[in-house]
Design a protein around this motif. Structure first.
Motif, PDB file in Angstrom:
ATOM      1  N   VAL A 135       1.189  -0.927  -0.263  1.00 42.29           N
ATOM      2  CA  VAL A 135      -0.439  -0.087   0.401  1.00 42.29           C
ATOM      3  C   VAL A 135       0.948   1.380  -0.219  1.00 42.29           C
ATOM      4  O   VAL A 135       1.205   1.000   0.592  1.00 42.29           O
ATOM      5  CB  VAL A 135      -0.554  -0.287   1.102  1.00 42.29           C
ATOM      6  N   ALA A 136       0.462   2.247  -0.886  1.00 45.83           N
ATOM      7  CA  ALA A 136       1.429   2.950  -0.976  1.00 45.83           C
ATOM      8  C   ALA A 136       1.419   4.181   0.139  1.00 45.83           C
ATOM      9  O   ALA A 136       2.618   4.735  -0.137  1.00 45.83           O
ATOM     10  CB  ALA A 136       1.432   3.934  -2.496  1.00 45.83           C
ATOM     11  N   LEU A 137       0.808   4.321   0.447  1.00 44.42           N
ATOM     12  CA  LEU A 137       0.490   5.132   2.037  1.00 44.42           C
ATOM     13  C   LEU A 137       0.553   4.974   3.379  1.00 44.42           C
ATOM     14  O   LEU A 137       0.162   5.104   4.098  1.00 44.42           O
ATOM     15  CB  LEU A 137      -0.614   6.541   1.308  1.00 44.42           C
ATOM     16  N   GLY A 138       0.708   3.345   2.828  1.00 43.05           N
ATOM     17  CA  GLY A 138       0.389   2.360   4.761  1.00 43.05           C
ATOM     18  C   GLY A 138      -1.270   2.887   5.252  1.00 43.05           C
ATOM     19  O   GLY A 138      -1.930   3.016   4.512  1.00 43.05           O
ATOM     20  N   ALA A 139      -1.180   2.280   6.099  1.00 45.64           N
ATOM     21  CA  ALA A 139      -2.773   2.669   6.921  1.00 45.64           C
ATOM     22  C   ALA A 139      -3.057   3.881   7.091  1.00 45.64           C
ATOM     23  O   ALA A 139      -1.647   5.259   7.234  1.00 45.64           O
ATOM     24  CB  ALA A 139      -2.353   2.156   8.060  1.00 45.64           C
ATOM     25  N   ALA A 140      -3.932   4.652   7.293  1.00 42.72           N
ATOM     26  CA  ALA A 140      -4.353   6.071   7.272  1.00 42.72           C
ATOM     27  C   ALA A 140      -3.967   5.995   8.545  1.00 42.72           C
ATOM     28  O   ALA A 140      -4.057   5.026   9.459  1.00 42.72           O
ATOM     29  CB  ALA A 140      -5.662   5.996   7.412  1.00 42.72           C
ATOM     30  N   PRO A 141      -3.557   7.390   9.052  1.00 42.98           N
ATOM     31  CA  PRO A 141      -3.084   8.157  10.147  1.00 42.98           C
ATOM     32  C   PRO A 141      -4.337   7.573  11.646  1.00 42.98           C
ATOM     33  O   PRO A 141      -5.284   7.779  11.239  1.00 42.98           O
ATOM     34  CB  PRO A 141      -2.857   9.341  10.189  1.00 42.98           C
ATOM     35  N   ASP A 142      -4.122   7.271  12.658  1.00 40.76           N
ATOM     36  CA  ASP A 142      -4.969   6.607  13.789  1.00 40.76           C
ATOM     37  C   ASP A 142      -5.796   8.066  13.922  1.00 40.76           C
ATOM     38  O   ASP A 142      -7.140   7.448  14.449  1.00 40.76           O
ATOM     39  CB  ASP A 142      -4.231   5.653  14.851  1.00 40.76           C
ATOM     40  N   GLU A 143      -5.338   8.864  14.671  1.00 40.95           N
ATOM     41  CA  GLU A 143      -5.463   9.727  15.074  1.00 40.95           C
ATOM     42  C   GLU A 143      -5.161  11.017  14.277  1.00 40.95           C
ATOM     43  O   GLU A 143      -4.642  11.472  13.317  1.00 40.95           O
ATOM     44  CB  GLU A 143      -5.523   9.988  16.543  1.00 40.95           C
ATOM     45  N   VAL A 145      -3.953  13.865  13.306  1.00 40.39           N
ATOM     46  CA  VAL A 145      -2.670  15.255  13.317  1.00 40.39           C
ATOM     47  C   VAL A 145      -2.767  16.089  11.789  1.00 40.39           C
ATOM     48  O   VAL A 145      -2.472  15.550  11.129  1.00 40.39           O
ATOM     49  CB  VAL A 145      -1.472  14.441  13.647  1.00 40.39           C
ATOM     50  N   PRO A 146      -3.040  16.982  11.948  1.00 37.29           N
ATOM     51  CA  PRO A 146      -3.321  18.063  10.966  1.00 37.29           C
ATOM     52  C   PRO A 146      -2.498  18.469   9.766  1.00 37.29           C
ATOM     53  O   PRO A 146      -3.245  17.266   8.612  1.00 37.29           O
ATOM     54  CB  PRO A 146      -3.402  19.732  11.568  1.00 37.29           C
ATOM     55  N   ARG A 147      -0.552  17.780  10.345  1.00 38.14           N
ATOM     56  CA  ARG A 147      -0.296  18.153   8.744  1.00 38.14           C
ATOM     57  C   ARG A 147      -0.492  17.025   7.706  1.00 38.14           C
ATOM     58  O   ARG A 147      -0.720  16.310   7.177  1.00 38.14           O
ATOM     59  CB  ARG A 147       0.951  18.378   8.932  1.00 38.14           C
ATOM     60  N   ARG A 148      -0.096  15.478   8.231  1.00 37.79           N
ATOM     61  CA  ARG A 148      -0.399  14.623   8.191  1.00 37.79           C
ATOM     62  C   ARG A 148      -1.379  13.353   7.873  1.00 37.79           C
ATOM     63  O   ARG A 148      -1.619  13.351   7.073  1.00 37.79           O
ATOM     64  CB  ARG A 148       0.119  13.508   9.568  1.00 37.79           C
ATOM     65  N   THR A 149      -2.607  13.618   8.387  1.00 36.46           N
ATOM     66  CA  THR A 149      -3.568  14.178   8.009  1.00 36.46           C
ATOM     67  C   THR A 149      -4.420  13.817   7.053  1.00 36.46           C
ATOM     68  O   THR A 149      -5.134  13.760   5.840  1.00 36.46           O
ATOM     69  CB  THR A 149      -5.060  14.117   9.200  1.00 36.46           C
ATOM     70  N   GLU A 150      -4.402  15.416   6.648  1.00 34.14           N
ATOM     71  CA  GLU A 150      -4.796  16.564   5.825  1.00 34.14           C
ATOM     72  C   GLU A 150      -3.708  16.036   4.152  1.00 34.14           C
ATOM     73  O   GLU A 150      -3.962  15.720   3.265  1.00 34.14           O
ATOM     74  CB  GLU A 150      -4.051  17.848   6.279  1.00 34.14           C
ATOM     75  N   TRP A 151      -2.324  15.570   4.641  1.00 35.71           N
ATOM     76  CA  TRP A 151      -1.790  15.127   3.567  1.00 35.71           C
ATOM     77  C   TRP A 151      -1.639  14.148   2.856  1.00 35.71           C
ATOM     78  O   TRP A 151      -1.942  13.413   1.447  1.00 35.71           O
ATOM     79  CB  TRP A 151       0.264  15.332   3.618  1.00 35.71           C
ATOM     80  N   HIS A 152      -2.088  12.975   4.249  1.00 36.69           N
ATOM     81  CA  HIS A 152      -2.413  11.490   3.779  1.00 36.69           C
ATOM     82  C   HIS A 152      -3.806  11.938   2.616  1.00 36.69           C
ATOM     83  O   HIS A 152      -3.860  10.820   1.224  1.00 36.69           O
ATOM     84  CB  HIS A 152      -3.024  11.164   4.557  1.00 36.69           C
TER      85      HIS A 152
END
Length: 162
Positions: A135-143, A145-152
């Motif tokens: 999976v290219a991006l791995g699992a979605a962030p569990d919680e 986290v603004p920058r990571r979650t929005e980037w994902h």
């Protein structure tokens, strides 16, 4: 306001007066409900304004660190894009997670857009230590986290186009 003017100036038996009575009653209840809603939202609005003010002052205080981070991100993207361009030019075998979402080579049209998306996926994987081979991006962030979650989310949206 118009209904109040009619109520003050027209005879009680007129059609306009009767309509104004209904309009005034409806307007009054709507005004009261909007006033109550405004009162309920006033506290959260003040809290949001205060949070924005704190964010502005923190961004100002940390401006040089933010600039360093932006510069590092640009450098990382430049290096990754170069490595990707070399791999494509040399017809290197790309990882399965990459080929699955972006294909083995850039398309003949929209090549720059493909390179931009591919570089962003690589940068995300490097930044967050993604090692998933499927999976290219791995699992979605569990919680959240603004920058990571929005980037994902942005990457997922962009990858759906390919």
């Amino acid at each position: 306001m118009e209904a109040a003017g009619i109520l003050a100036s027209r005879p009680r038996t007129s059609r306009e007066f009767m309509q104004a009575v209904m309009d005034f009653g409806m307007s009054r209840s709507l005004a009261e409900s909007h006033d109550q809603r405004a009162q309920r939202l006033a506290g959260p609005a003040r809290a949001a304004q205060a949070a924005l003010a704190r964010d502005d002052s923190l961004r100002q205080a940390k401006a040089s660190l933010i600039e360093q981070g932006d510069k590092a991100q640009r450098k990382l993207n430049w290096l990754l894009r170069g490595r990707l361009a070399d791999a494509v030019r040399d017809r290197a075998l790309l990882p399965m997670w990459f080929v699955t979402v972006l294909g083995p080579v850039p398309p003949a049209h929209r090549t720059q857009e493909w390179m931009d998306h591919a570089t962003q996926v690589l940068a995300y994987r490097v930044t967050y230590g993604i090692t998933d081979q499927a999976v290219a991006l791995g699992a979605a962030p569990d919680e959240y986290v603004p920058r990571r979650t929005e980037w994902h989310r942005e990457l997922i949206t962009n990858l759906r186009r390919w």
